[in-house]
Design a protein around this motif. Structure first.
Motif: not given
Length: 290
Positions: A146-152, A176-180
């Motif tokens: 995961t990352d909060i940065s689309p560019a990363a 953890y926001g979007a983690v399954p």
């Protein structure tokens, strides 16, 4: 940016190298830049040193030398950096891979040993060095990053593609926001851990790296605390949490792990002997951690 003398047309490889050295570059960096613009290997810089650079290569070298003298990181100039024996694409959108982080990879592989098809979560993946390296070393692993940065995330995906790590899934997520909703055998992270106002943020390569990947804009432990607090409910019994941190944060991070209920908490040292990565195990039911 420092100004350089105009580069003469018809420069040979040898003359171009000498010019970069006179400008003030260390020999290793001068050779790396010359290799980058010409496509020649280090050996060919010697065996073909009388070959003449075309105008485009000569101009590109002069520009790169000027940028390096102005302080830009070599990884940004050549577009990659070696990590755990592999070349990773690097851009200003991600942190530059550093050898000290290999401690986390080694610790992760030890804790995954003997586990079949383990599920692994890399929080704040950046360029993907942790997720992709673990995926390459353990092709049977199922890795989420995961990352909060689309560019990363775009850089990390490019690295996974280039290195053949098809067993990594990338998620745009704030920790953890979007983690399954599933359990993992291992959660690993190299979060922002430099305290706001630390003078190192204005020095060296850090000046050119993404600030939000370096500091939590607080005491440097805020994101570590979030990761530790949320890991227990997402780890399998006897699953492990591994977090990289600052050289002087080991004691504080061990305290956060203990507060979150982890057992077998220990801090590993980097190549320089500094405390660099803390690990903790989620105890199984009825396990007192002894």
């Amino acid at each position: 940016m420092p100004s350089l003398p105009a580069q003469p047309s018809g420069q040979s490889v040898r003359e171009a190298l000498a010019s970069a050295l006179r400008a003030g570059l260390p020999a290793l960096e001068a050779r790396m830049l010359l290799t980058h613009v010409t496509g020649l290997t280090r050996t060919q810089l010697i065996t073909r040193d009388t070959e003449v650079l075309d105008t485009a290569a000569s101009d590109a070298l002069a520009a790169l030398v000027g940028r390096r003298l102005a302080g830009e990181p070599m990884a940004h100039l050549v577009g990659n950096r070696e990590f755990f024996g592999r070349q990773f694409i690097v851009t200003p959108d991600v942190l530059i891979p550093r050898p000290d982080t290999e401690v986390a990879v080694e610790a992760a592989l030890v804790r995954l040993a003997g586990k079949d098809s383990p599920a692994v979560l890399d929080l704040g993946t950046g360029s993907g060095i942790l997720a992709v390296t673990i995926a390459c070393e353990r092709p049977d692993a199922r890795v989420w990053a995961t990352d909060i940065s689309p560019a990363a995330l775009a850089v990390a995906q490019r690295n996974a593609d280039a290195l053949g790590a098809a067993n990594v899934r990338f998620l745009l997520s704030d920790w953890y926001g979007a983690v399954p909703a599933r359990r993992f055998a291992l959660i690993v992270s190299n979060p922002p851990y430099i305290a706001a106002g630390d003078p190192h943020l204005g020095q060296g390569d850090l000046r050119f790296e993404p600030l939000d990947a370096l500091t939590d804009h607080g005491d440097g432990l805020g994101d570590v605390a979030i990761i530790a607090a949320g890991a227990g409910e997402r780890l399998e019994a006897d699953g492990w949490l591994l977090v990289e941190h600052g050289y002087d944060q080991g004691e504080a991070v061990r305290g956060l792990f203990a507060q979150a209920g982890f057992a077998d908490v220990a801090t590993l040292r980097d190549l320089g002997g500094n405390e660099r990565c803390t690990a903790g195990r989620r105890p199984a039911a009825g396990d007192d951690g002894a």
